[in-house]
Design a protein around this motif. Structure first.
Motif, PDB file in Angstrom:
ATOM      1  N   UNK C 170       0.850  -1.205   0.000  1.00  0.00           N
ATOM      2  CA  UNK C 170       0.000   0.000   0.000  1.00  0.00           C
ATOM      3  C   UNK C 170       0.877   1.244   0.000  1.00  0.00           C
ATOM      4  N   UNK C 171       2.127   1.082   0.391  1.00  0.00           N
ATOM      5  CA  UNK C 171       3.091   2.162   0.215  1.00  0.00           C
ATOM      6  C   UNK C 171       3.673   1.989  -1.185  1.00  0.00           C
ATOM      7  N   UNK C 172       3.341   2.904  -2.120  1.00  0.00           N
ATOM      8  CA  UNK C 172       3.776   2.727  -3.508  1.00  0.00           C
ATOM      9  C   UNK C 172       5.291   2.585  -3.655  1.00  0.00           C
ATOM     10  N   UNK C 177       9.778  -1.306  -4.884  1.00  0.00           N
ATOM     11  CA  UNK C 177      10.895  -2.162  -4.492  1.00  0.00           C
ATOM     12  C   UNK C 177      10.563  -3.631  -4.688  1.00  0.00           C
ATOM     13  N   UNK C 178       9.325  -3.978  -4.355  1.00  0.00           N
ATOM     14  CA  UNK C 178       8.923  -5.372  -4.543  1.00  0.00           C
ATOM     15  C   UNK C 178       8.945  -5.725  -6.029  1.00  0.00           C
ATOM     16  N   UNK C 179       8.471  -4.798  -6.849  1.00  0.00           N
ATOM     17  CA  UNK C 179       8.472  -5.041  -8.291  1.00  0.00           C
ATOM     18  C   UNK C 179       9.889  -5.195  -8.810  1.00  0.00           C
ATOM     19  N   UNK C 180      10.826  -4.425  -8.235  1.00  0.00           N
ATOM     20  CA  UNK C 180      12.226  -4.517  -8.678  1.00  0.00           C
ATOM     21  C   UNK C 180      12.788  -5.908  -8.401  1.00  0.00           C
ATOM     22  N   UNK C 203       8.088   1.305 -16.892  1.00  0.00           N
ATOM     23  CA  UNK C 203       6.724   1.816 -17.067  1.00  0.00           C
ATOM     24  C   UNK C 203       5.935   1.657 -15.785  1.00  0.00           C
ATOM     25  N   UNK C 204       6.058   0.493 -15.166  1.00  0.00           N
ATOM     26  CA  UNK C 204       5.336   0.239 -13.921  1.00  0.00           C
ATOM     27  C   UNK C 204       5.819   1.198 -12.834  1.00  0.00           C
ATOM     28  N   UNK C 205       7.131   1.337 -12.779  1.00  0.00           N
ATOM     29  CA  UNK C 205       7.706   2.229 -11.777  1.00  0.00           C
ATOM     30  C   UNK C 205       7.149   3.639 -11.939  1.00  0.00           C
ATOM     31  N   UNK C 206       7.025   4.068 -13.171  1.00  0.00           N
ATOM     32  CA  UNK C 206       6.475   5.389 -13.449  1.00  0.00           C
ATOM     33  C   UNK C 206       5.053   5.516 -12.926  1.00  0.00           C
ATOM     34  N   UNK C 207       4.251   4.496 -13.223  1.00  0.00           N
ATOM     35  CA  UNK C 207       2.857   4.530 -12.769  1.00  0.00           C
ATOM     36  C   UNK C 207       2.770   4.594 -11.255  1.00  0.00           C
ATOM     37  N   UNK C 208       3.583   3.773 -10.582  1.00  0.00           N
ATOM     38  CA  UNK C 208       3.510   3.753  -9.126  1.00  0.00           C
ATOM     39  C   UNK C 208       4.048   5.052  -8.532  1.00  0.00           C
ATOM     40  N   UNK C 212       2.339   7.674  -5.928  1.00  0.00           N
ATOM     41  CA  UNK C 212       3.032   8.148  -4.727  1.00  0.00           C
ATOM     42  C   UNK C 212       3.021   9.676  -4.670  1.00  0.00           C
ATOM     43  N   UNK C 213       3.317  10.279  -5.805  1.00  0.00           N
ATOM     44  CA  UNK C 213       3.368  11.740  -5.836  1.00  0.00           C
ATOM     45  C   UNK C 213       2.002  12.336  -5.543  1.00  0.00           C
ATOM     46  N   UNK C 214       0.984  11.731  -6.096  1.00  0.00           N
ATOM     47  CA  UNK C 214      -0.378  12.236  -5.861  1.00  0.00           C
ATOM     48  C   UNK C 214      -0.736  12.178  -4.394  1.00  0.00           C
ATOM     49  N   UNK C 215      -0.424  11.029  -3.773  1.00  0.00           N
ATOM     50  CA  UNK C 215      -0.743  10.888  -2.356  1.00  0.00           C
ATOM     51  C   UNK C 215       0.062  11.887  -1.527  1.00  0.00           C
ATOM     52  N   UNK C 216       1.333  11.993  -1.865  1.00  0.00           N
ATOM     53  CA  UNK C 216       2.199  12.909  -1.106  1.00  0.00           C
ATOM     54  C   UNK C 216       1.665  14.335  -1.192  1.00  0.00           C
TER      55      UNK C 216
END
Lengths: 252, 395, 331
Positions: C170-172, C177-180, C203-208, C212-216
């Motif tokens: 839930x923390x993007x 990191x998990x995706x990496x 691409x996935x990293x960008x989306x996540x 993150x930026x939106x939430x922040x």
């Protein structure tokens, strides 16, 4: 039978000196001639050297001195292997105890001589001759049998086949009928005599069977033809058959 | 050549006629020929078998001490288990990414067969496949080696109880009734005699993990000694399950971090040679509490010592061969004397001078050739079946 | 030296001798070859490297939906990703049967969340070589929860939360990191597709990162970043840690109306933690919403998407989550 001077001597012994029985003295035999086609019997008491004489003629033993001529071959001058070779192809031996090989069948026993010396060539001709011989001697149906299964008479016939197969010029028989019953004795003699007549060949048979002697051409008493040294007798005569001997006595 | 053929004929006839004597002679010579060859074949095959198991086990981590004991226990599950190390060794190796770490727990037995607590990776390493049933998936399940199943007459669906450490061990190790879910194919190795469970199941047997009635909602309130805010303490009435099934599976748990739990050894399968070297280096510092060994080297040294006995064996064979040859010479000599009369007759008939020698040579040659043939057959048979014979002898 | 073959026993012996010699020679050769191939097969299997043939998909099993999403995004058509958990069960409390576990064992790769997410691992056997723990690398950042012993629950029955918080994604940034980790493992197993995985991951990293930026931004721009908030269930610890939220949890279910004890517990909590918003895992009962409203608490939904969503995918769910949260921080 009369001796014919123009028939070749098969055996001629001259001034033979030999030793027998490891005794201290030796035997001297000035002269003995056997002609081709003769059927000669040799008699004498046991241990008088009859067998030894046969062995000398066959080249099994060598003399101390003297000359042994067998069919123009000087046996005393031959080497051991030459004597063996001569013996196996020219002389047929028949023994009192048959001396067959127990681990061979009848047929292989008959052929045995051809396996003992490479100078005799074993081929199909020899084998068929062996079968013929066996047939003549009435044992052709027993060729594959073990020799142990045969009677005494049959065994001696096998031994004779063996002896005759190389078509020898001289047959030496050492008490060949000694272990046979009277009927078989006569039969064996028939066989040997027929061979001598037909081949033709010569027979010198050592024997103790006095009832057979009259069938022979000559009878030699070894005692009379040899001397025991050191004393040397001047003349030794070959002794003819009792009939001839009688005639000779009458003549003299 | 004609003469040789005749000699072989007579030799063959003579040998066939005296069957017993000939058979004994051939048997003696065959043995003298076949035994050393076959035995050397088997010894070489045994060496290879023993080395094969060691060679497929790249590295083993265990408590410091005898490297031979560690190797033997990890490879063959025999000998007293070495001092335990902890699961932390496994975690460390796995985290490093240098190797796959396979835990081994060999402390317990079930009806005289060793219980091997490990992971499925071990079965992959040893290329053990299931002949009946399936691999273990859930706590409490066990997969049996082929010989265990055969001896105890067990198949998937049956159960097997672990043996208590000692008769008086009531307060410690709990016998666990394990569920047999699979039987392995025969591998002709020590694995055939092993009872395989998950390492966690071994810890349950050790008493480190257990399942029981839910203490917060006990069925029997007598069981609860006291309960305050978050801690419930049970009294001795509490039944600790000795069999895990679908109903009580959820209740099984371990107290404490599994990193502190014991193992007897860890098999490490390095990613590559470089990783292997790095890993070995970590244990070579003197402060390390455990050691790392290469089973191949350890077993090779052991085999070198053991198979020195091969030299003694070969010496014995040489001596026996000499004795046999002497005996054979004696036999032939005596036989010739027995055949004296036959030889004399041969002479009288006029045999060639070398007759006797030819005959004896032919007899010896025939016996040698037949014995050679038999030796070759026996050795060939050993060669074809050497792996099977060796595995049967070693398992 | 001509021996007539058919009759002479000697020649028969020679033939037997020659035949057996050839038998020995031929028996030696194949054994050597077999040993070699066994060795190479052995090393391949255990270190987990590529075993598949070219052109076919690799079978990957995952333990929750976010991992499925990440794996599919990164692996593309190189992989076939299966989530063996039934759709109506929270994967965190899944109790796989022996058959389901046997199924898992056949995968070429088993992607796990880690951080004690998979409770079933405690009693299950999986081949270590084929499992991938995606949270292990940030073990130092795991959070622990202190909760009550146990409580009632939905279809899975009872469970408890204690020890480590496990809803890491839930923390993007943790999700990234998990995706990496997933990308790295796929690259090890299929080195020739490394570029594809790298591109997909980017691409996935960008989306996540966008999420993150939106939430922040949401939090930073809000009037009171530290406003007390409530969560219906302790699954937002990592979210709270990331954005510095003042969040406390109760143990409620969206589909269950809380009992009076639970309401009492809430009210006592409100005394020191006067929250005005309750974040639900899923759509709550209207009764619950109503009663909360009486207490001055509004409800929003932040779906952790542990299992497959009815509509959309992980990204769209997270996007709606962001939108749902905006009223919380808008003021």
């Amino acid at each position: 039978m009369e001796q014919s001077a123009d028939i070749q001597p098969v055996v001629e012994l001259t001034n033979l000196e030999f030793q027998y029985d490891r005794g201290e003295f030796h035997i001297k035999l000035p002269n003995l001639i056997i002609h081709r086609g003769q059927k000669v019997a040799m008699i004498g008491a046991s241990g008088t050297g009859k067998t030894t004489l046969l062995h000398l003629i066959a080249g099994i033993r060598t003399p101390l001195a003297g000359k042994i001529q067998v069919s123009d071959v000087s046996m005393n001058q031959l080497s051991d292997s030459a004597r063996r070779q001569f013996r196996i192809s020219h002389i047929g031996f028949v023994f009192q105890d048959f001396e067959l090989v127990e681990y061979l069948n009848v047929f292989d026993n008959i052929l045995h001589a051809y396996r003992l010396n490479p100078s005799l060539q074993l081929d199909e001709a020899v084998k068929s001759r062996a079968r013929e011989l066996a047939a003549q001697l009435g044992i052709v149906d027993k060729l594959k049998r073990s020799v142990k299964a045969l009677s005494q008479g049959e065994r001696q016939r096998v031994a004779i086949c063996r002896a005759l197969l190389p078509q020898p010029q001289l047959i030496l028989a050492d008490e060949a009928t000694g272990n046979l019953d009277p009927d078989n004795k006569q039969r064996i003699l028939d066989i040997l005599f027929r061979y001598v007549d037909e081949q033709p060949s010569t027979l010198l048979a050592v024997t103790h069977d006095y009832e057979l002697l009259e069938r022979f051409d000559r009878v030699i008493d070894l005692k009379t033809v040899m001397a025991i040294a050191p004393a040397l007798s001047e003349t030794t005569q070959s002794v003819a058959s009792p009939l001839a001997q009688k005639r000779q006595e009458e003549t003299v | 050549m004609n003469g040789m053929k005749a000699s072989f004929f007579l030799a063959w006839k003579y040998l066939s006629f005296n069957k017993l004597r000939t058979t004994i002679l051939i048997a003696c010579v065959t043995l003298v020929g076949a035994l050393p060859l076959s035995l050397n074949l088997l010894l070489s095959a045994s060496e290879r078998e023993l080395m094969a198991r060691a060679e497929t086990t790249p590295l083993v981590v265990g408590a410091k001490g005898s490297d031979l004991d560690l190797a033997i226990n990890s490879l063959y599950f025999t000998t007293v288990p070495p001092e335990p190390i902890t699961m932390a060794e496994v975690t460390q190796i796995q985290t490093s990414g240098l190797a796959i770490a396979i835990p081994l727990h060999t402390q317990f037995q079930a009806r005289n067969f060793p219980i091997i607590g490990t992971t499925l990776d071990y079965l992959d390493l040893r290329q053990l496949t299931v002949a009946a049933g399936r691999n273990f998936s859930i706590l409490g399940e066990t997969v049996l080696g082929a010989d265990v199943a055969a001896t105890l007459n067990l198949k998937p669906g049956d159960t097997l109880v672990s043996s208590p450490e000692s008769v008086f061990d009531f307060g410690g190790v709990y016998p666990l009734k394990m569920n047999v879910v699979g039987v392995l194919e025969k591998s002709y190795t020590a694995d055939d005699n092993a009872v395989f469970v998950d390492i966690k199941t071994a810890w349950v047997i050790q008493g480190l993990g257990h399942g029981h009635q839910d203490l917060a909602q006990p069925e029997d309130s007598d069981v609860v000694l006291e309960q305050n805010d978050n801690v419930v303490t049970a009294n001795a009435n509490l039944t600790q399950y000795n069999q895990i099934d679908a109903d009580n599976l959820a209740s099984f748990h371990f107290h404490g971090s599994t990193d502190t739990f014991p193992l007897t050894a860890v098999i490490a399968v390095p990613q590559d040679d470089k990783s292997a070297a790095i890993l070995r280096g970590r244990y070579e510092v003197s402060e390390a509490s455990s050691q790392i060994i290469q089973p191949a080297s350890v077993i090779e040294e052991l085999l070198l010592e053991i198979f020195k006995v091969r030299n003694i064996l070969n010496l014995v064979f040489v001596l026996v061969s000499v004795a046999t040859v002497v005996a054979l010479i004696l036999v032939f000599n005596l036989s010739l004397r027995l055949r004296q009369r036959e030889m004399e007759t041969n002479f009288k008939l006029g045999c060639c001078r070398s007759m006797i020698i030819r005959l004896v040579t032919a007899e010896i040659a025939t016996i040698l050739v037949v014995s050679l043939g038999c030796s070759l057959v026996i050795t060939a048979g050993t060669g074809v079946f050497k792996d099977r014979i060796t595995r049967t002898m070693l398992s | 030296m001509m021996f007539r073959f058919n009759s002479h026993p000697f020649s028969r012996i020679m033939v037997v001798a020659i035949a057996t010699t050839s038998l020995i020679i031929s028996s030696c050769a194949p054994a050597e070859v077999n040993e070699n191939t066994e060795q190479t097969e052995n090393t391949e299997q255990v270190d987990g490297s590529a075993v598949t043939t070219e052109g076919s998909q690799s079978l990957i099993y995952v333990s929750n939906y976010p991992l499925q999403y990440f794996s599919e995004r990164i692996g593309g058509d190189q992989v076939k990703v299966e989530l063996p958990v039934p759709g109506d069960i929270d994967p965190a409390f899944w109790e796989p049967s022996a058959d389901e576990l046997a199924q898992l064992q056949t995968a070429e790769l088993i992607v796990l969340n880690g951080a004690t997410y998979e409770k079933w691992l405690q009693t299950a056997s999986l081949p270590q070589a084929k499992t991938l723990d995606t949270a292990n690398l940030f073990q130092d950042r795991w959070l622990s929860i202190k909760e009550v012993v146990t409580h009632q629950h939905g279809p899975e029955g009872e469970h408890s939360h204690e020890g480590t918080a496990f809803t890491t994604w839930v923390d993007p940034t943790l999700a990234i990191e998990q995706a990496a980790v997933i990308r790295d493992r796929m690259t090890t197993q299929f080195p020739d597709q490394a570029d594809l995985f790298a591109t997909n991951y980017k691409a996935l990293e960008q989306d996540l990162t966008t999420i993150d930026e939106q939430l922040a931004t949401l939090v930073v721009d809000s009037a009171d970043q530290k406003q007390p908030l409530l969560a219906s269930h302790p699954v937002y610890d990592y979210l709270a840690a990331r954005y510095g939220l003042n969040l406390r949890s109760v143990l409620w279910e969206p589909e269950t109306f809380p009992d009076e004890d639970q309401w009492a517990e809430l009210e006592s909590m409100l005394a020191e933690h006067p929250a005005e918003w309750m974040i639900w895992e899923g759509d709550p009962l209207p009764e619950s919403v109503e009663r909360l409203r009486q207490l001055g608490i509004e409800s929003v939904v932040f779906d952790p998407a542990g299992n497959v969503p009815e509509e959309g995918d992980f990204l769209t769910v997270m996007q709606s989550n962001v939108e749902n949260l905006s009223p919380v921080f808008a003021e």
